[in-house]
Design an enzyme around this catalytic site. Structure first.
Site, PDB file in Angstrom:
ATOM      1  CB  ALA A 115       6.253   5.134 -13.071  1.00 32.60           C
ATOM      2  CE  LYS A 120      -2.485   3.367  -9.260  1.00 34.92           C
ATOM      3  NZ  LYS A 120      -2.269   1.961  -9.698  1.00 34.92           N
ATOM      4  CB  CYS A 236      -3.105  -2.717  -4.625  1.00 33.05           C
ATOM      5  SG  CYS A 236      -1.435  -3.414  -4.579  1.00 33.05           S
TER       6      CYS A 236
END
Length: 450
Positions: A115, A120, A236
């Site tokens: 997290a 997000k 990513c």
């Protein structure tokens, strides 16, 4: 001799990894040109707090905006109050993925296994119903404090922060989660434009190492899903071994690939197992996202606990519209959504729990006073406190930990807590000390810039 490992520790020049160049073919030079340009500046507004919106809307995120130039966020009190989150635009596709699950409006159990720093998790928390529970987990200890800070500033009342390995959740959450988010640690190719460090550290060995780590996290996440539950996977980077191949492993186990409701005009590249973002095709960084569904029929969790007693000193502070139970851990008191309190207590006894709910009070000597997190949270009844509204200079002085700006407000009682605000946004507390006020903004959050 074997091929020499590529070393970019001294020269972080722009480049495209061979596999990515092969994937793009004749478009590879366009990506390289885009990586040489400036990164877009984007933010996501917090639906729990009201401020005027600026900039150009991001088409795939209803609360996202592009800014014309990058302001000094540190010198904006609204940023510290959690009115918006500075986030890369491509990653805001989480909204479209959540929309595709059909879970909006349902009370669900969700866990974000990787997290930090909270982009997000804060986004997901803003999309979930107030009767849901989000577990935001970060196993890396050094990354837990920023995660807690960002979630506390957002002010969502139904988030628990944990700090354990993904596999540790299997005994208590196995087969129970409606949604699992795996924003996996990756080789970072999508951040080449923004972060020279991502270019320096890249190697084929790193790609292989990340793919192994991702596979383990995905396997753990899959076991946490209830039948019919959804797993949202993202990175990513552009490496197939870190993206499509990870999703393919789940499809081979019976998962169903769920398409996202994307407009082709947005420039996102759709594949058979997920979606890719390239800087030369859209205003954002490199990103991959996929959504899959576990076979079976989802069964909603049964009714939870009812609200429990809140200590008399804290009861007036809590908005009665949010049924809570309280959980004490040492010198802090937390409010836990009543419907999930049994699960949260079992969770806290099973895995390392950093914040088992909203911190509402902290002990100082023999007294309890409202916690910094409460001022920023939707649970807080602002009308239960005296307030002082500061202008820009005053708010910045407060955020630096200064006290002079508070002294114009008289102290009327020995146990006074003063709620400090900026343009209607709650920032934090000032606490009476004799005839003066002490600054209650957490020392670790204080700014030094002037």
């Amino acid at each position: 001799m074997g091929r020499r490992r590529q070393d970019r520790s001294e020269s972080p020049e722009l480049f495209i990894p061979p596999s990515v160049a092969a994937e793009l073919g004749s478009d590879a030079h366009l990506l390289l040109e885009a990586l040489a340009g400036p990164s877009p500046v984007s933010i996501r507004y917090n639906t729990l707090k009201t401020v005027p919106r600026e900039g150009e809307p991001i088409p795939w995120c209803t609360t996202g905006s592009y800014l014309r130039q990058r302001p000094v966020f540190t010198l904006d009190p609204a940023f510290h109050a959690g009115a918006y989150y500075v986030q890369e635009a491509s990653s805001m596709l989480v909204e479209q993925a959540f929309r595709a699950t059909g879970l909006a409006g349902e009370d669900i159990l969700a866990i974000d296994l990787c997290a930090a720093p909270g982009g997000k998790s804060t986004h997901l928390a803003s999309l979930m119903s107030t009767g849901s529970l989000l577990i935001a987990n970060e196993s890396a200890k050094a990354r837990q404090a920023p995660l807690v800070e960002n979630l506390r500033k957002q002010g969502c009342p139904n988030v628990v922060v944990t700090g354990d390995m993904p596999g540790s959740f299997r005994p208590i959450l196995g087969g129970r989660c409606d949604l699992v988010v795996v924003d996996a640690p990756c080789s970072g190719e999508g951040m080449f434009r923004k972060e020279p460090h991502a270019r320096r550290q890249w190697s084929e060995r790193l790609v292989a190492s990340c793919a192994r780590t991702q596979a383990g996290i995905v396997d753990d996440g899959w076991e946490l899903l209830s039948p019919g539950g959804y797993l949202l996977y993202s990175t990513c980077t552009w490496e197939r071994s870190e993206n499509e191949e990870q999703v393919r492993r789940l499809l081979d186990r019976g998962a169903e690939h769920i398409p996202l409701p994307l407009d082709p005009a947005w420039g996102i590249v759709a594949g058979d197992t997920g979606y890719r973002c390239y800087p030369h095709r859209l205003r954002g960084e490199g990103f991959f996202i996929a959504l899959v569904r576990k076979p079976g029929t989802r069964v909603r969790s049964g009714p939870g606990d009812g609200p429990g007693p809140v200590p008399p000193f804290a009861a007036p502070w809590i908005d009665a519209r949010f049924p809570v139970r309280t959980l004490g851990t040492g010198d802090e008191l937390f409010a836990v959504p009543a419907a999930w309190s049994t699960l949260v207590q079992r969770l806290a006894a099973t895995v390392h729990t950093v914040s088992p709910g909203v911190a509402i009070a902290e002990r100082r000597g023999d007294r309890w006073r409202p916690h910094a997190a409460l001022a920023l949270n939707k649970l807080c009844r602002q009308d239960a406190f005296r307030t002082v509204d500061l202008d820009l200079n005053g708010a910045l002085a407060y955020l630096r930990g200064e006290t002079a700006v508070l002294q114009a407000t008289p102290v009327t009682g020995p146990e006074d807590a003063l709620l400090v605000r900026y343009q209607g946004l709650a920032l934090g507390w000032a606490f009476a000390a004799g005839a003066r006020w002490n600054n209650g903004w957490p020392a670790s959050w204080r700014i030094r810039m002037r």
